[in-house]
Write a protein that holds these residues in place. Structure first.
Motif, mmCIF file in Angstrom:
data_model
loop_
_atom_site.group_PDB
_atom_site.id
_atom_site.type_symbol
_atom_site.label_atom_id
_atom_site.label_comp_id
_atom_site.label_asym_id
_atom_site.label_seq_id
_atom_site.Cartn_x
_atom_site.Cartn_y
_atom_site.Cartn_z
ATOM 1 N N THR A 419 0.850 -1.184 0.000
ATOM 2 C CA THR A 419 0.000 0.000 0.000
ATOM 3 C C THR A 419 0.893 1.244 0.000
ATOM 4 O OG1 THR A 419 -1.763 -1.129 1.212
ATOM 5 C CG2 THR A 419 -1.801 1.278 1.198
ATOM 6 N N VAL A 420 0.627 2.145 -0.954
ATOM 7 C CA VAL A 420 1.388 3.400 -1.077
ATOM 8 C C VAL A 420 0.400 4.542 -0.920
ATOM 9 C CG1 VAL A 420 2.916 4.770 -2.518
ATOM 10 C CG2 VAL A 420 2.980 2.267 -2.673
ATOM 11 N N GLU A 421 0.639 5.386 0.050
ATOM 12 C CA GLU A 421 -0.263 6.492 0.329
ATOM 13 C C GLU A 421 0.011 7.660 -0.626
ATOM 14 O OE1 GLU A 421 -2.759 6.300 2.258
ATOM 15 O OE2 GLU A 421 -2.234 4.327 3.098
ATOM 16 N N PRO A 422 -0.981 8.528 -0.829
ATOM 17 C CA PRO A 422 -0.789 9.679 -1.727
ATOM 18 C C PRO A 422 0.386 10.549 -1.282
ATOM 19 C CG PRO A 422 -3.110 9.411 -1.204
ATOM 20 C CD PRO A 422 -2.368 8.449 -0.327
ATOM 21 N N GLY A 423 1.203 10.954 -2.264
ATOM 22 C CA GLY A 423 2.318 11.829 -1.979
ATOM 23 C C GLY A 423 3.580 11.128 -1.555
ATOM 24 N N GLN A 424 3.519 9.822 -1.317
ATOM 25 C CA GLN A 424 4.711 9.104 -0.907
ATOM 26 C C GLN A 424 5.631 8.845 -2.102
ATOM 27 O OE1 GLN A 424 3.483 5.511 1.220
ATOM 28 N NE2 GLN A 424 4.199 6.429 3.125
ATOM 29 N N THR A 425 6.926 8.809 -1.825
ATOM 30 C CA THR A 425 7.914 8.399 -2.817
ATOM 31 C C THR A 425 8.403 7.014 -2.444
ATOM 32 O OG1 THR A 425 8.625 10.666 -3.275
ATOM 33 C CG2 THR A 425 10.154 8.889 -3.845
ATOM 34 N N VAL A 426 8.151 6.071 -3.336
ATOM 35 C CA VAL A 426 8.509 4.674 -3.091
ATOM 36 C C VAL A 426 9.645 4.296 -4.019
ATOM 37 C CG1 VAL A 426 7.706 2.291 -3.111
ATOM 38 C CG2 VAL A 426 6.158 4.123 -2.409
ATOM 39 N N SER A 596 22.278 5.755 -4.319
ATOM 40 C CA SER A 596 22.444 7.139 -3.876
ATOM 41 C C SER A 596 21.266 8.003 -4.298
ATOM 42 C CB SER A 596 23.745 7.716 -4.454
ATOM 43 O OG SER A 596 23.698 7.717 -5.876
ATOM 44 N N THR A 597 20.507 7.560 -5.298
ATOM 45 C CA THR A 597 19.413 8.379 -5.814
ATOM 46 C C THR A 597 18.131 8.233 -5.005
ATOM 47 O OG1 THR A 597 18.682 6.632 -7.327
ATOM 48 C CG2 THR A 597 20.342 8.170 -8.153
ATOM 49 N N ILE A 598 18.073 7.275 -4.084
ATOM 50 C CA ILE A 598 16.786 7.019 -3.408
ATOM 51 C C ILE A 598 16.920 7.094 -1.880
ATOM 52 C CG2 ILE A 598 15.676 5.734 -5.252
ATOM 53 C CD1 ILE A 598 17.375 3.776 -2.547
ATOM 54 N N ARG A 599 17.934 7.797 -1.400
ATOM 55 C CA ARG A 599 18.109 7.896 0.054
ATOM 56 C C ARG A 599 16.950 8.597 0.730
ATOM 57 N NH1 ARG A 599 24.461 9.737 0.802
ATOM 58 N NH2 ARG A 599 25.408 7.767 0.093
ATOM 59 N N ASP A 600 16.366 9.595 0.033
ATOM 60 C CA ASP A 600 15.309 10.393 0.651
ATOM 61 C C ASP A 600 13.915 9.827 0.410
ATOM 62 O OD1 ASP A 600 17.225 12.201 1.546
ATOM 63 O OD2 ASP A 600 17.144 13.357 -0.325
ATOM 64 N N ALA A 601 13.820 8.650 -0.153
ATOM 65 C CA ALA A 601 12.506 8.063 -0.416
ATOM 66 C C ALA A 601 11.779 7.778 0.892
ATOM 67 C CB ALA A 601 12.666 6.770 -1.225
ATOM 68 N N ASP A 602 10.442 7.938 0.876
ATOM 69 C CA ASP A 602 9.653 7.651 2.079
ATOM 70 C C ASP A 602 9.698 6.171 2.428
ATOM 71 O OD1 ASP A 602 8.613 10.328 2.475
ATOM 72 O OD2 ASP A 602 7.492 9.987 0.626
ATOM 73 N N VAL A 603 9.641 5.333 1.394
ATOM 74 C CA VAL A 603 9.677 3.882 1.600
ATOM 75 C C VAL A 603 10.588 3.286 0.539
ATOM 76 C CG1 VAL A 603 8.353 1.734 1.701
ATOM 77 C CG2 VAL A 603 7.324 3.859 2.507
ATOM 78 N N ILE A 604 11.455 2.382 0.945
ATOM 79 C CA ILE A 604 12.304 1.640 0.012
ATOM 80 C C ILE A 604 11.874 0.184 0.062
ATOM 81 C CG2 ILE A 604 14.658 0.919 -0.568
ATOM 82 C CD1 ILE A 604 15.665 3.484 0.741
ATOM 83 N N LEU A 605 11.542 -0.360 -1.104
ATOM 84 C CA LEU A 605 11.167 -1.767 -1.212
ATOM 85 C C LEU A 605 12.326 -2.535 -1.829
ATOM 86 C CD1 LEU A 605 7.581 -1.360 -2.739
ATOM 87 C CD2 LEU A 605 8.226 -1.402 -0.315
ATOM 88 N N VAL A 606 12.719 -3.602 -1.192
ATOM 89 C CA VAL A 606 13.771 -4.472 -1.712
ATOM 90 C C VAL A 606 13.100 -5.730 -2.249
ATOM 91 C CG1 VAL A 606 15.944 -5.644 -1.239
ATOM 92 C CG2 VAL A 606 15.359 -3.557 0.010
ATOM 93 N N MET A 607 13.242 -5.959 -3.556
ATOM 94 C CA MET A 607 12.589 -7.103 -4.193
ATOM 95 C C MET A 607 13.619 -8.154 -4.594
ATOM 96 S SD MET A 607 9.588 -5.487 -6.614
ATOM 97 C CE MET A 607 8.901 -7.131 -6.839
ATOM 98 N N GLU A 608 13.246 -9.390 -4.387
ATOM 99 C CA GLU A 608 14.036 -10.522 -4.851
ATOM 100 C C GLU A 608 13.077 -11.610 -5.312
ATOM 101 O OE1 GLU A 608 16.669 -11.871 -1.809
ATOM 102 O OE2 GLU A 608 18.032 -10.147 -1.956
ATOM 103 N N SER A 609 13.263 -12.068 -6.536
ATOM 104 C CA SER A 609 12.450 -13.163 -7.094
ATOM 105 C C SER A 609 10.955 -12.864 -7.025
ATOM 106 C CB SER A 609 12.749 -14.479 -6.355
ATOM 107 O OG SER A 609 14.116 -14.796 -6.446
ATOM 108 N N GLY A 610 10.586 -11.617 -7.314
ATOM 109 C CA GLY A 610 9.182 -11.259 -7.390
ATOM 110 C C GLY A 610 8.510 -11.017 -6.060
#
Length: 644
Positions: A419-426, A596-610
């Motif tokens: 779930t990603v809320e409005p205005g968030q950077t994921v 280095s480009t996503i340090r300020d993201a509200d949420v960081i998702l780490v994906m592996e194998s889907g």
């Protein structure tokens, strides 16, 4: 393989009928063309009979001048019989002459003028018929091109992932051009040939049923030869156009990547692949033309054989007095007119087979499975408000137990919820093949989920019109795309109505993407014309232009798939600052390998194998020491850590 067995046409007759059905919207024009052709052919087949009458007049004058004046025709015939010339007596009895009277040039002139008028009228009718045929054919091909363009817009992204671009272009251009050429060179000729055969045959039976039967002896032989040659030639034409598409695909790939070909020293391999495919095209083209080329001389030989038979039989009929010389002359012309259309059809066999082979390829494209259409009453999202009003603009994205697989037996994403809320950077990170770009493709509905659902502001995106959904999303890909035009036009392409975009809005978007500075250094600034390859603009500058285009679209959701990979470090920092301001009120998805480009993201998702194996902020994920920490260490630590 290129040198393997020749692929046969899947359905030659079916493709031919389908091509003819394409002409149905031009029924009125075709009926008028048929009427003009019938009138022209009718007049042209009457011509030999009229000329035969002129021959009879001339011959009667010659005979009349050589017979004694004052005698009657019957007396001349009887005298010939008494002299033992029975054949001459029979021939004279069938003629209409006056003893002692020479050629009636007035009557001969009147007959010739009549023949001239008949042939002139026939030519006029055929001229109109040709114009009508051109009109019907060009309209049909115009609609076919439109259908192909519309079809390409309805095909799913998976189709273009499977097909080389050169192959698709070949079907949309070369094959349609070949169909147009085939129709233009064969349709009216085939119609004329059919009507000519019918008209001439009727006149032949009118003049002499016996000679007509003699002329028909060669027809079964002609049909058998045409069928045998056509059966062998058609697979070669299919192979020719298939190989043409493969060669175009190879050339397109090598030209697009010519710099890499040179960098890696693969010119020889590229040239060898071209040589092999060019050789295959030469072989299939030569075989197709050679085999089909046999047909015309074979048909000419059979036609000449029939011509000889008619001449011999006609001479015997004249000698017996059953026919006049003019009738035989007319019949010999008819026999030539009868065999000529058959020879023309035979000579057009290669064109017909080539055109139907191309039609089969185009219809194969038109029959490809399309993406699922939007529902009859799709849901619609509320109209977005201006920037900075996140509640009104919306942008809440929810993935509920999403599953997806490109191939049924190979699962990629299984039971993914987010779930990603409005205005968030994921930010989405992970190794290659983890499913990062696939996730964005599902959000854009380039592919459809195989399980679960994705909602936007509570509405299932599967119930939304694709146009409505995609109008809310601005996307910047790693691979830049520009079209031939000015820089201002390329940036304005992101607006709903590019023609109504003011120069101020274009420049504002360029400044936001930090593209304004380099654009103003160009010779004509925003009016600088670039081609579709962006010649004269660096890779990083092209990326800035595509980012400016996305900013101009003012999307609810912003998707950047490795969007900063082609810019330098300083520009990358500037873009990050610009995105921080522009992402206010927007839901942003950032796919990145450079962490280095996503340090300020509200949420960081780490994906592996889907699957999402970790999520959190930059600091929390580093503290956790998991997959993200290992990725970060692999990029920035002095000792390279192994990435699981």
């Amino acid at each position: 393989m290129m040198g393997g067995p020749v692929e046969r046409s899947m359905d030659f007759k079916g493709s031919g009928r389908q091509l003819l059905r394409r002409l149905r919207p031009e029924r009125a024009v075709l009926y008028a063309m048929l009427a003009m052709s019938a009138a022209g052919i009718a007049l042209s087949v009457i011509g030999p009979l009229i000329l035969g009458r002129a021959t009879d007049l001339v011959f009667a004058g010659v005979i009349g001048r050589q017979t004694p004046e004052g005698a009657t025709k019957d007396e001349v015939v009887e005298n010939a019989r008494r002299a033992g010339d029975g054949n001459i007596a029979d021939m004279l009895s069938a003629m209409d002459f006056t003893p002692g009277q020479g050629i009636d040039f007035g009557a001969v002139g009147a007959v010739l003028l009549t023949a001239l008028a008949v042939y002139a009228a026939a030519g006029l009718f055929m001229l109109v018929q040709g114009r009508l045929a051109a009109l019907a054919i060009n309209r049909t091909v115009f609609r076919m091109r439109e259908d192909v363009q519309a079809k390409l817009s309805r095909l799913p992204l998976a189709y273009f992932d499977r097909q080389p671009r050169g192959e698709v272009l070949s079907r949309a251009t070369n094959d349609i051009d070949n169909i147009a050429q085939t129709l233009q060179q064969t349709m009216s000729q085939l119609l004329n040939a059919l009507l000519t055969v019918v008209g001439v045959l009727a006149m032949m039976f009118w003049v002499s049923p016996l000679l007509a039967l003699v002329a028909l002896v060669t027809v079964p032989v002609s049909v058998a030869v045409a069928a045998a040659v056509g059966k062998r030639a058609q697979p070669q034409f299919v192979a020719q156009w298939k190989t043409t598409g493969q060669l175009n695909a190879h050339i397109e790939e090598m030209y697009t990547g010519h710099a890499l070909v040179k960098v890696f020293g693969r010119q020889r391999e590229s040239a060898e692949a071209f040589r092999e495919q060019n050789e295959a095209l030469y072989r299939s083209g030569f075989r197709a033309q050679f085999i089909s080329g046999i047909m015309q001389p074979a048909m000419m030989f059979i036609g000449n054989l029939g011509y000889v038979l008619v001449a011999v039989a006609g001479g015997l009929r004249v000698a017996s007095g059953a026919l006049s010389i003019g009738d035989v002359q007319a019949f010999i012309q008819y026999s030539r007119q009868f065999s000529q259309p058959l020879t023309q059809v035979a000579s057009m066999a290669n064109l017909l087979q080539s055109g139907v082979a191309s039609a089969e390829r185009v219809f194969g494209l038109l029959d490809e499975e399309e993406q699922e259409p939007d529902g009859p009453s799709p849901s619609k999202l509320p109209s977005p408000a201006g920037p900075g009003r996140s509640a009104a603009r919306g942008g809440r994205v929810a993935l509920e137990h999403v599953a997806f697989r490109y191939e049924p037996e190979k699962p990629l994403i299984e039971d993914l919820s987010l779930t990603v809320e409005p205005g968030q950077t994921v930010a989405i990170v992970g190794p290659t093949g983890a499913g990062k770009t696939t996730l964005v493709n599902l959000l854009m509905r380039f592919y459809e989920v195989t399980g679960g659902r994705i909602t936007l502001d509570g509405t299932d995106i599967a119930a939304l019109p694709r146009e409505e959904l995609r109008s809310r999303i601005g996307m910047v890909l790693q691979d830049t795309w520009l079209f031939g035009g000015t820089i201002a036009e390329n940036i304005a392409y992101g607006a709903a109505d590019p023609g109504a975009v003011s120069r101020e809005r274009v420049e504002e978007a360029a400044r936001a993407a930090h593209a304004d500075r380099f654009v103003r250094t160009l010779p004509d600034g925003y009016d600088t014309v670039i081609d579709d390859d962006g010649t004269g603009v660096s890779a990083g500058e092209k990326q800035l232009l595509t980012i400016a285009r996305a900013f101009l679209s003012d999307p609810v959701i912003l998707v950047l798939d490795e969007a900063t990979s082609s810019v330098d470090t300083r520009t990358e920092v500037l873009i990050q600052h610009a995105m921080a301001g522009l992402s206010a009120g927007r839901t942003s998805f950032v796919i990145a390998h450079r962490l280095s480009t996503i340090r300020d993201a509200d949420v960081i998702l780490v994906m592996e194998s889907g699957a999402i194996v970790e999520q959190g902020t930059h600091e929390s994920l580093l503290t956790a020491g998991g997959a993200y920490a290992r990725l970060y260490a692999a990029q920035f630590a002095e000792a390279v850590a192994e990435v699981d």
